[in-house]
Scaffold this motif. Structure first.
Motif, PDB file in Angstrom:
ATOM      1  N   LEU A  63       6.688  17.231  14.411  1.00  0.00           N
ATOM      2  CA  LEU A  63       6.837  18.657  14.139  1.00  0.00           C
ATOM      3  C   LEU A  63       5.796  19.132  13.128  1.00  0.00           C
ATOM      4  O   LEU A  63       5.170  20.188  13.306  1.00  0.00           O
ATOM      5  N   MET A  64       5.612  18.343  12.065  1.00  0.00           N
ATOM      6  CA  MET A  64       4.642  18.715  11.042  1.00  0.00           C
ATOM      7  C   MET A  64       3.231  18.716  11.631  1.00  0.00           C
ATOM      8  O   MET A  64       2.410  19.585  11.305  1.00  0.00           O
ATOM      9  N   ALA A  65       2.945  17.758  12.500  1.00  0.00           N
ATOM     10  CA  ALA A  65       1.629  17.707  13.141  1.00  0.00           C
ATOM     11  C   ALA A  65       1.386  18.954  13.979  1.00  0.00           C
ATOM     12  O   ALA A  65       0.289  19.532  13.966  1.00  0.00           O
ATOM     13  N   MET A  66       2.404  19.387  14.699  1.00  0.00           N
ATOM     14  CA  MET A  66       2.287  20.589  15.529  1.00  0.00           C
ATOM     15  C   MET A  66       2.051  21.827  14.656  1.00  0.00           C
ATOM     16  O   MET A  66       1.170  22.642  14.942  1.00  0.00           O
ATOM     17  N   LEU A  67       2.841  21.946  13.574  1.00  0.00           N
ATOM     18  CA  LEU A  67       2.749  23.125  12.715  1.00  0.00           C
ATOM     19  C   LEU A  67       1.447  23.163  11.926  1.00  0.00           C
ATOM     20  O   LEU A  67       0.774  24.200  11.856  1.00  0.00           O
ATOM     21  N   GLU A  68       1.071  22.029  11.322  1.00  0.00           N
ATOM     22  CA  GLU A  68      -0.175  22.010  10.560  1.00  0.00           C
ATOM     23  C   GLU A  68      -1.384  22.102  11.492  1.00  0.00           C
ATOM     24  O   GLU A  68      -2.427  22.648  11.112  1.00  0.00           O
ATOM     25  N   ARG A  74      -1.419  23.973  14.098  1.00  0.00           N
ATOM     26  CA  ARG A  74      -1.536  25.415  14.347  1.00  0.00           C
ATOM     27  C   ARG A  74      -2.153  26.123  13.147  1.00  0.00           C
ATOM     28  O   ARG A  74      -2.940  27.073  13.309  1.00  0.00           O
ATOM     29  N   CYS A  75      -1.813  25.668  11.926  1.00  0.00           N
ATOM     30  CA  CYS A  75      -2.445  26.227  10.725  1.00  0.00           C
ATOM     31  C   CYS A  75      -3.963  26.068  10.810  1.00  0.00           C
ATOM     32  O   CYS A  75      -4.721  27.003  10.517  1.00  0.00           O
ATOM     33  N   ALA A  76      -4.408  24.871  11.179  1.00  0.00           N
ATOM     34  CA  ALA A  76      -5.844  24.605  11.266  1.00  0.00           C
ATOM     35  C   ALA A  76      -6.484  25.462  12.350  1.00  0.00           C
ATOM     36  O   ALA A  76      -7.607  25.968  12.183  1.00  0.00           O
ATOM     37  N   TYR A  77      -5.777  25.633  13.484  1.00  0.00           N
ATOM     38  CA  TYR A  77      -6.290  26.482  14.570  1.00  0.00           C
ATOM     39  C   TYR A  77      -6.526  27.910  14.070  1.00  0.00           C
ATOM     40  O   TYR A  77      -7.608  28.485  14.277  1.00  0.00           O
ATOM     41  N   GLU A  78      -5.512  28.477  13.411  1.00  0.00           N
ATOM     42  CA  GLU A  78      -5.633  29.856  12.949  1.00  0.00           C
ATOM     43  C   GLU A  78      -6.640  29.979  11.803  1.00  0.00           C
ATOM     44  O   GLU A  78      -7.361  30.983  11.709  1.00  0.00           O
ATOM     45  N   ALA A  79      -6.705  28.946  10.950  1.00  0.00           N
ATOM     46  CA  ALA A  79      -7.685  28.954   9.860  1.00  0.00           C
ATOM     47  C   ALA A  79      -9.105  28.961  10.413  1.00  0.00           C
ATOM     48  O   ALA A  79      -9.964  29.717   9.939  1.00  0.00           O
ATOM     49  N   ALA A  80      -9.356  28.138  11.421  1.00  0.00           N
ATOM     50  CA  ALA A  80     -10.701  28.067  12.009  1.00  0.00           C
ATOM     51  C   ALA A  80     -11.071  29.375  12.703  1.00  0.00           C
ATOM     52  O   ALA A  80     -12.250  29.723  12.808  1.00  0.00           O
ATOM     53  N   SER A  81     -10.067  30.106  13.151  1.00  0.00           N
ATOM     54  CA  SER A  81     -10.311  31.393  13.811  1.00  0.00           C
ATOM     55  C   SER A  81     -10.646  32.493  12.813  1.00  0.00           C
ATOM     56  O   SER A  81     -11.285  33.492  13.171  1.00  0.00           O
ATOM     57  N   ASP A 129     -14.266  26.065  15.108  1.00  0.00           N
ATOM     58  CA  ASP A 129     -13.766  25.430  16.331  1.00  0.00           C
ATOM     59  C   ASP A 129     -12.241  25.285  16.234  1.00  0.00           C
ATOM     60  O   ASP A 129     -11.747  24.242  15.776  1.00  0.00           O
ATOM     61  N   PRO A 130     -11.468  26.286  16.647  1.00  0.00           N
ATOM     62  CA  PRO A 130     -10.009  26.225  16.509  1.00  0.00           C
ATOM     63  C   PRO A 130      -9.373  25.049  17.241  1.00  0.00           C
ATOM     64  O   PRO A 130      -8.498  24.370  16.685  1.00  0.00           O
ATOM     65  N   ASP A 131      -9.796  24.809  18.483  1.00  0.00           N
ATOM     66  CA  ASP A 131      -9.188  23.713  19.254  1.00  0.00           C
ATOM     67  C   ASP A 131      -9.478  22.360  18.604  1.00  0.00           C
ATOM     68  O   ASP A 131      -8.595  21.493  18.525  1.00  0.00           O
ATOM     69  N   GLY A 132     -10.719  22.183  18.142  1.00  0.00           N
ATOM     70  CA  GLY A 132     -11.074  20.926  17.496  1.00  0.00           C
ATOM     71  C   GLY A 132     -10.311  20.729  16.196  1.00  0.00           C
ATOM     72  O   GLY A 132      -9.809  19.638  15.913  1.00  0.00           O
ATOM     73  N   ALA A 133     -10.201  21.780  15.394  1.00  0.00           N
ATOM     74  CA  ALA A 133      -9.480  21.699  14.116  1.00  0.00           C
ATOM     75  C   ALA A 133      -8.015  21.355  14.350  1.00  0.00           C
ATOM     76  O   ALA A 133      -7.430  20.546  13.617  1.00  0.00           O
ATOM     77  N   GLU A 134      -7.434  21.967  15.375  1.00  0.00           N
ATOM     78  CA  GLU A 134      -6.023  21.699  15.676  1.00  0.00           C
ATOM     79  C   GLU A 134      -5.820  20.249  16.110  1.00  0.00           C
ATOM     80  O   GLU A 134      -4.924  19.554  15.598  1.00  0.00           O
ATOM     81  N   ALA A 135      -6.646  19.772  17.036  1.00  0.00           N
ATOM     82  CA  ALA A 135      -6.498  18.410  17.543  1.00  0.00           C
ATOM     83  C   ALA A 135      -6.701  17.372  16.438  1.00  0.00           C
ATOM     84  O   ALA A 135      -5.950  16.389  16.338  1.00  0.00           O
ATOM     85  N   LEU A 136      -7.703  17.584  15.600  1.00  0.00           N
ATOM     86  CA  LEU A 136      -7.994  16.643  14.515  1.00  0.00           C
ATOM     87  C   LEU A 136      -6.872  16.632  13.480  1.00  0.00           C
ATOM     88  O   LEU A 136      -6.530  15.573  12.935  1.00  0.00           O
ATOM     89  N   THR A 137      -6.296  17.787  13.211  1.00  0.00           N
ATOM     90  CA  THR A 137      -5.204  17.856  12.238  1.00  0.00           C
ATOM     91  C   THR A 137      -3.961  17.164  12.771  1.00  0.00           C
ATOM     92  O   THR A 137      -3.267  16.442  12.037  1.00  0.00           O
ATOM     93  N   ARG A 138      -3.665  17.374  14.032  1.00  0.00           N
ATOM     94  CA  ARG A 138      -2.518  16.678  14.627  1.00  0.00           C
ATOM     95  C   ARG A 138      -2.705  15.165  14.539  1.00  0.00           C
ATOM     96  O   ARG A 138      -1.778  14.423  14.180  1.00  0.00           O
TER      97      ARG A 138
END
Length: 238
Positions: free
Chosen positions: A87-92, A94-101, A193-202
């Motif tokens: 759950l934390m991986a999913m939420l954080e 998403r944080c990284a995705y929106e931050a990169a955007s 890179d929102p997708d990259g930031a999200e995947a790496l954070t997860r």
């Protein structure tokens, strides 16, 4: 009268903050009984704001209340960690995705020295200092996401995960791996890179879970070995 109520409210929230810090620093250890009388003396408060603060931490999952026994600092089980980290991986993530955007050049400039400090503490193997800067980076990315609904959920789980604090960083090589993962996330933020930031954070969050599992397995093996050695010493002819 209204002024008195506000002061009392501020006081119990301040006590709750102090208790959280004591749990995170392990001054109040996992599984420990909460001695209310000692805490009232130590914190210089009466029983009323202390008990209100304890209720807050029980609701957050940091403490548990046992009938006729009192409050105890919670311990996260293997199941808890397996339930919470995805759950934390999913939420954080998403944080990284929106931050990169949304990240600006000024934001990246503010993040740069934090990552330099992170690398310094990783090279030095200073787990406590690394953990502190690591937490600042996670919070900074959450702030850049600028999504209060997302932040509320992240904060709730982050408080509970503070019970495991930085145990994963004690796993051999993990501190350097963690730093490399953070640098990759930072590179994705720089690249917008929102997708990259999200995947790496997860991946970063799930690697923490892997490290905690590996540490638990090591502890289990060490316990079995100690038990076998004890048995051999006391029953060498068996």
């Amino acid at each position: 009268m209204a002024g008195t109520r506000i002061v009392q409210q501020v006081l119990y929230l301040e006590v709750a903050d102090r208790l959280r810090a004591m749990i995170q620093s392990r001054e109040l250890k996992a599984g420990a009984w909460v001695d209310e009388a000692q805490l009232t003396r130590q914190l210089g408060v009466s029983r009323t704001p202390l008990r209100e603060a304890l209720k807050v931490l029980v609701a957050e999952g940091l403490l548990r209340l046992e009938p006729r026994r009192g409050c105890f600092v919670n311990e996260l089980s293997a199941r808890d960690l397996n339930d919470i980290f995805p759950l934390m991986a999913m939420l954080e993530g998403r944080c990284a995705y929106e931050a990169a955007s949304k990240v600006t050049h000024e934001d990246l400039t503010r993040l740069e020295p934090l990552h330099e400090q992170l690398e310094h503490h990783a090279r030095a193997g200073d787990i406590d200092q690394y953990y502190a800067v690591n937490a600042q980076i996670h919070e900074a990315i959450q702030e850049l996401a600028d999504n209060r609904w997302l932040s509320d959920m992240v904060e709730s789980l982050r408080k509970v995960l503070s019970l495991s604090r930085h145990k994963s960083l004690a796993y051999p090589g993990r501190i350097r791996e963690s730093c490399a993962e953070h640098m990759a996330i930072f590179a994705a933020l720089k690249a917008r890179d929102p997708d990259g930031a999200e995947a790496l954070t997860r991946k970063h969050l799930m690697r923490q879970l892997d490290a905690l599992r590996d540490l638990a397995a090591q502890d289990h093996q060490a316990s079995d070995a100690a038990l076998a050695a004890h048995s051999f010493l006391h029953h060498p002819g068996d």
